[in-house]
Design a protein around this motif. Structure first.
Motif, PDB file in Angstrom:
ATOM      1  N   GLU A  87       0.857  -1.183   0.000  1.00 10.01           N
ATOM      2  CA  GLU A  87       0.000   0.000   0.000  1.00 10.01           C
ATOM      3  C   GLU A  87       0.892   1.232   0.000  1.00 10.01           C
ATOM      4  OE1 GLU A  87      -3.694   0.356   2.458  1.00 10.01           O
ATOM      5  OE2 GLU A  87      -2.503   1.915   3.447  1.00 10.01           O
ATOM      6  N   ALA A  88       0.581   2.167  -0.867  1.00  9.40           N
ATOM      7  CA  ALA A  88       1.303   3.438  -0.929  1.00  9.40           C
ATOM      8  C   ALA A  88       0.355   4.544  -0.492  1.00  9.40           C
ATOM      9  CB  ALA A  88       1.808   3.703  -2.341  1.00  9.40           C
ATOM     10  N   PHE A  89       0.784   5.303   0.483  1.00 14.99           N
ATOM     11  CA  PHE A  89       0.042   6.476   0.938  1.00 14.99           C
ATOM     12  C   PHE A  89       0.931   7.676   0.682  1.00 14.99           C
ATOM     13  CE2 PHE A  89      -0.587   9.609   4.390  1.00 14.99           C
ATOM     14  CZ  PHE A  89      -1.857  10.030   4.048  1.00 14.99           C
ATOM     15  N   MET A  90       0.474   8.613  -0.150  1.00 22.60           N
ATOM     16  CA  MET A  90       1.287   9.779  -0.490  1.00 22.60           C
ATOM     17  C   MET A  90       1.199  10.761   0.674  1.00 22.60           C
ATOM     18  SD  MET A  90       3.450  10.735  -2.712  1.00 22.60           S
ATOM     19  CE  MET A  90       3.151   9.763  -4.181  1.00 22.60           C
ATOM     20  N   ASP A  91       2.144  10.635   1.559  1.00 20.28           N
ATOM     21  CA  ASP A  91       2.192  11.408   2.795  1.00 20.28           C
ATOM     22  C   ASP A  91       2.506  12.878   2.535  1.00 20.28           C
ATOM     23  OD1 ASP A  91       2.189  11.659   5.642  1.00 20.28           O
ATOM     24  OD2 ASP A  91       4.375  11.591   5.625  1.00 20.28           O
ATOM     25  N   ASP A  92       3.354  13.126   1.563  1.00 23.19           N
ATOM     26  CA  ASP A  92       3.771  14.479   1.207  1.00 23.19           C
ATOM     27  C   ASP A  92       4.114  14.449  -0.282  1.00 23.19           C
ATOM     28  OD1 ASP A  92       4.493  17.130   1.441  1.00 23.19           O
ATOM     29  OD2 ASP A  92       6.078  16.815   2.905  1.00 23.19           O
ATOM     30  N   VAL A  93       4.391  15.588  -0.859  1.00 23.37           N
ATOM     31  CA  VAL A  93       4.737  15.646  -2.275  1.00 23.37           C
ATOM     32  C   VAL A  93       5.966  14.771  -2.519  1.00 23.37           C
ATOM     33  CG1 VAL A  93       5.478  17.148  -4.165  1.00 23.37           C
ATOM     34  CG2 VAL A  93       3.777  17.963  -2.504  1.00 23.37           C
ATOM     35  N   ASP A  94       5.821  13.796  -3.410  1.00 21.71           N
ATOM     36  CA  ASP A  94       6.902  12.871  -3.775  1.00 21.71           C
ATOM     37  C   ASP A  94       7.512  12.153  -2.578  1.00 21.71           C
ATOM     38  OD1 ASP A  94       6.658  13.384  -6.503  1.00 21.71           O
ATOM     39  OD2 ASP A  94       7.980  15.118  -6.394  1.00 21.71           O
ATOM     40  N   ALA A  95       6.696  11.838  -1.564  1.00 21.64           N
ATOM     41  CA  ALA A  95       7.197  11.138  -0.378  1.00 21.64           C
ATOM     42  C   ALA A  95       6.169  10.128   0.120  1.00 21.64           C
ATOM     43  CB  ALA A  95       7.545  12.135   0.714  1.00 21.64           C
ATOM     44  N   PRO A  96       6.043   8.999  -0.576  1.00 25.92           N
ATOM     45  CA  PRO A  96       5.051   8.008  -0.150  1.00 25.92           C
ATOM     46  C   PRO A  96       5.518   7.180   1.046  1.00 25.92           C
ATOM     47  CG  PRO A  96       6.246   7.200  -2.043  1.00 25.92           C
ATOM     48  CD  PRO A  96       6.728   8.610  -1.803  1.00 25.92           C
ATOM     49  N   ASP A  97       4.552   6.798   1.858  1.00 27.82           N
ATOM     50  CA  ASP A  97       4.770   5.759   2.857  1.00 27.82           C
ATOM     51  C   ASP A  97       4.380   4.454   2.177  1.00 27.82           C
ATOM     52  OD1 ASP A  97       5.395   7.630   4.821  1.00 27.82           O
ATOM     53  OD2 ASP A  97       3.364   7.649   5.647  1.00 27.82           O
ATOM     54  N   LEU A  98       5.246   3.455   2.247  1.00 32.71           N
ATOM     55  CA  LEU A  98       4.906   2.137   1.724  1.00 32.71           C
ATOM     56  C   LEU A  98       4.642   1.201   2.887  1.00 32.71           C
ATOM     57  CD1 LEU A  98       7.282   1.265  -1.256  1.00 32.71           C
ATOM     58  CD2 LEU A  98       4.993   2.227  -1.312  1.00 32.71           C
ATOM     59  N   TYR A  99       3.521   0.507   2.822  1.00 31.78           N
ATOM     60  CA  TYR A  99       3.147  -0.490   3.815  1.00 31.78           C
ATOM     61  C   TYR A  99       3.158  -1.843   3.137  1.00 31.78           C
ATOM     62  CZ  TYR A  99       1.441   3.548   6.402  1.00 31.78           C
ATOM     63  OH  TYR A  99       1.349   4.747   7.060  1.00 31.78           O
ATOM     64  N   PHE A 100       3.720  -2.843   3.822  1.00 32.63           N
ATOM     65  CA  PHE A 100       3.783  -4.201   3.312  1.00 32.63           C
ATOM     66  C   PHE A 100       3.006  -5.104   4.266  1.00 32.63           C
ATOM     67  CE2 PHE A 100       7.509  -1.948   1.916  1.00 32.63           C
ATOM     68  CZ  PHE A 100       7.615  -2.294   0.573  1.00 32.63           C
ATOM     69  N   PHE A 101       2.105  -5.917   3.723  1.00 34.84           N
ATOM     70  CA  PHE A 101       1.294  -6.846   4.497  1.00 34.84           C
ATOM     71  C   PHE A 101       1.539  -8.248   3.954  1.00 34.84           C
ATOM     72  CE2 PHE A 101      -0.802  -2.768   4.196  1.00 34.84           C
ATOM     73  CZ  PHE A 101      -1.202  -2.497   5.495  1.00 34.84           C
ATOM     74  N   SER A 102       1.871  -9.190   4.834  1.00 36.18           N
ATOM     75  CA  SER A 102       2.095 -10.566   4.393  1.00 36.18           C
ATOM     76  C   SER A 102       2.228 -11.467   5.622  1.00 36.18           C
ATOM     77  CB  SER A 102       3.333 -10.662   3.506  1.00 36.18           C
ATOM     78  OG  SER A 102       3.378 -11.931   2.857  1.00 36.18           O
ATOM     79  N   THR A 103       2.860 -12.612   5.424  1.00 39.04           N
ATOM     80  CA  THR A 103       3.123 -13.534   6.530  1.00 39.04           C
ATOM     81  C   THR A 103       4.254 -12.975   7.391  1.00 39.04           C
ATOM     82  OG1 THR A 103       4.781 -14.758   5.278  1.00 39.04           O
ATOM     83  CG2 THR A 103       2.489 -15.529   5.097  1.00 39.04           C
ATOM     84  N   GLN A 104       4.370 -13.476   8.609  1.00 38.05           N
ATOM     85  CA  GLN A 104       5.427 -13.006   9.507  1.00 38.05           C
ATOM     86  C   GLN A 104       6.811 -13.252   8.899  1.00 38.05           C
ATOM     87  OE1 GLN A 104       5.404 -11.152  12.431  1.00 38.05           O
ATOM     88  NE2 GLN A 104       7.564 -11.085  11.905  1.00 38.05           N
ATOM     89  N   GLY A 105       7.022 -14.400   8.277  1.00 38.85           N
ATOM     90  CA  GLY A 105       8.317 -14.696   7.671  1.00 38.85           C
ATOM     91  C   GLY A 105       8.680 -13.713   6.573  1.00 38.85           C
ATOM     92  N   ALA A 106       7.732 -13.404   5.705  1.00 36.56           N
ATOM     93  CA  ALA A 106       7.987 -12.455   4.620  1.00 36.56           C
ATOM     94  C   ALA A 106       8.228 -11.057   5.174  1.00 36.56           C
ATOM     95  CB  ALA A 106       6.826 -12.445   3.631  1.00 36.56           C
ATOM     96  N   ILE A 107       7.446 -10.648   6.151  1.00 32.94           N
ATOM     97  CA  ILE A 107       7.604  -9.307   6.724  1.00 32.94           C
ATOM     98  C   ILE A 107       8.948  -9.179   7.432  1.00 32.94           C
ATOM     99  CG2 ILE A 107       6.695  -7.696   8.453  1.00 32.94           C
ATOM    100  CD1 ILE A 107       5.138  -7.831   5.730  1.00 32.94           C
ATOM    101  N   SER A 108       9.384 -10.211   8.115  1.00 35.40           N
ATOM    102  CA  SER A 108      10.707 -10.174   8.757  1.00 35.40           C
ATOM    103  C   SER A 108      11.805  -9.976   7.724  1.00 35.40           C
ATOM    104  CB  SER A 108      10.955 -11.461   9.547  1.00 35.40           C
ATOM    105  OG  SER A 108      10.070 -11.551  10.633  1.00 35.40           O
ATOM    106  N   GLU A 109      11.678 -10.661   6.583  1.00 40.35           N
ATOM    107  CA  GLU A 109      12.682 -10.517   5.515  1.00 40.35           C
ATOM    108  C   GLU A 109      12.603  -9.126   4.890  1.00 40.35           C
ATOM    109  OE1 GLU A 109      16.000 -11.950   3.600  1.00 40.35           O
ATOM    110  OE2 GLU A 109      14.893 -12.829   5.264  1.00 40.35           O
ATOM    111  N   ILE A 110      11.411  -8.596   4.706  1.00 39.36           N
ATOM    112  CA  ILE A 110      11.254  -7.245   4.163  1.00 39.36           C
ATOM    113  C   ILE A 110      11.841  -6.216   5.127  1.00 39.36           C
ATOM    114  CG2 ILE A 110       9.540  -5.473   3.563  1.00 39.36           C
ATOM    115  CD1 ILE A 110       7.803  -7.845   2.470  1.00 39.36           C
ATOM    116  N   GLU A 111      11.651  -6.406   6.432  1.00 34.44           N
ATOM    117  CA  GLU A 111      12.231  -5.486   7.411  1.00 34.44           C
ATOM    118  C   GLU A 111      13.752  -5.478   7.336  1.00 34.44           C
ATOM    119  OE1 GLU A 111      10.309  -6.778  11.034  1.00 34.44           O
ATOM    120  OE2 GLU A 111       8.798  -5.185  10.832  1.00 34.44           O
ATOM    121  N   ARG A 112      14.355  -6.655   7.138  1.00 35.47           N
ATOM    122  CA  ARG A 112      15.819  -6.705   6.970  1.00 35.47           C
ATOM    123  C   ARG A 112      16.238  -5.902   5.739  1.00 35.47           C
ATOM    124  NH1 ARG A 112      15.303 -11.544   9.713  1.00 35.47           N
ATOM    125  NH2 ARG A 112      14.668 -12.912   8.025  1.00 35.47           N
ATOM    126  N   GLU A 113      15.489  -6.066   4.650  1.00 30.63           N
ATOM    127  CA  GLU A 113      15.798  -5.323   3.426  1.00 30.63           C
ATOM    128  C   GLU A 113      15.591  -3.819   3.622  1.00 30.63           C
ATOM    129  OE1 GLU A 113      17.266  -6.302   0.752  1.00 30.63           O
ATOM    130  OE2 GLU A 113      17.093  -8.480   0.872  1.00 30.63           O
TER     131      GLU A 113
END
Length: 124
Positions: A87-113
């Protein structure tokens, strides 16, 4: 006997994908989003559509401040099928917040990245 043979040859019903139980997020500059998603796609544990970085980048270009867009992709972690939502929320001009939703294993790997990316960009 015939019933046993038919049951053995009958294709198994596909297993449902595991539920999306976890989430993580980070704020980006618009020009960093495709770089991060490409880095994520290159993670050897994760398997996601190659074109997701291009699709998200293309859609971000037309987003106004306070707009939200969401993408659902099917992928895998360690060769196990999963679903992920971005999910992308355009918080400010050209500054999106990206949210990632998935399994705990995938989210842990995304957090490392995310940590590696923030450190490389000097944001850690």
């Amino acid at each position: 006997m015939f019933q046993l043979m038919r049951d053995l040859l009958k294709p198994a019903a596909p297993k449902p994908l595991p539920p999306m139980t976890s989430q993580t997020s980070m704020n980006f500059a618009s020009d960093e989003v495709a770089l991060f998603l490409t880095q994520l796609a290159n993670n050897p544990r994760l398997d996601f559509p190659e074109d997701i970085a291009k699709e998200v980048r293309r859609n971000l270009a037309g987003m106004a401040v306070e707009d939200t867009r969401r993408w659902r992709v099917t992928g895998a972690i360690d060769d196990q099928p999963i679903q992920m939502e971005i999910e992308a929320f355009m918080d400010d001009v050209d500054a999106p917040d990206l949210y990632f939703f998935s399994t705990q294993g995938a989210i842990s790997e995304i957090e490392r990245e995310l940590e590696v990316f923030a450190e490389a960009e000097g944001n850690a």
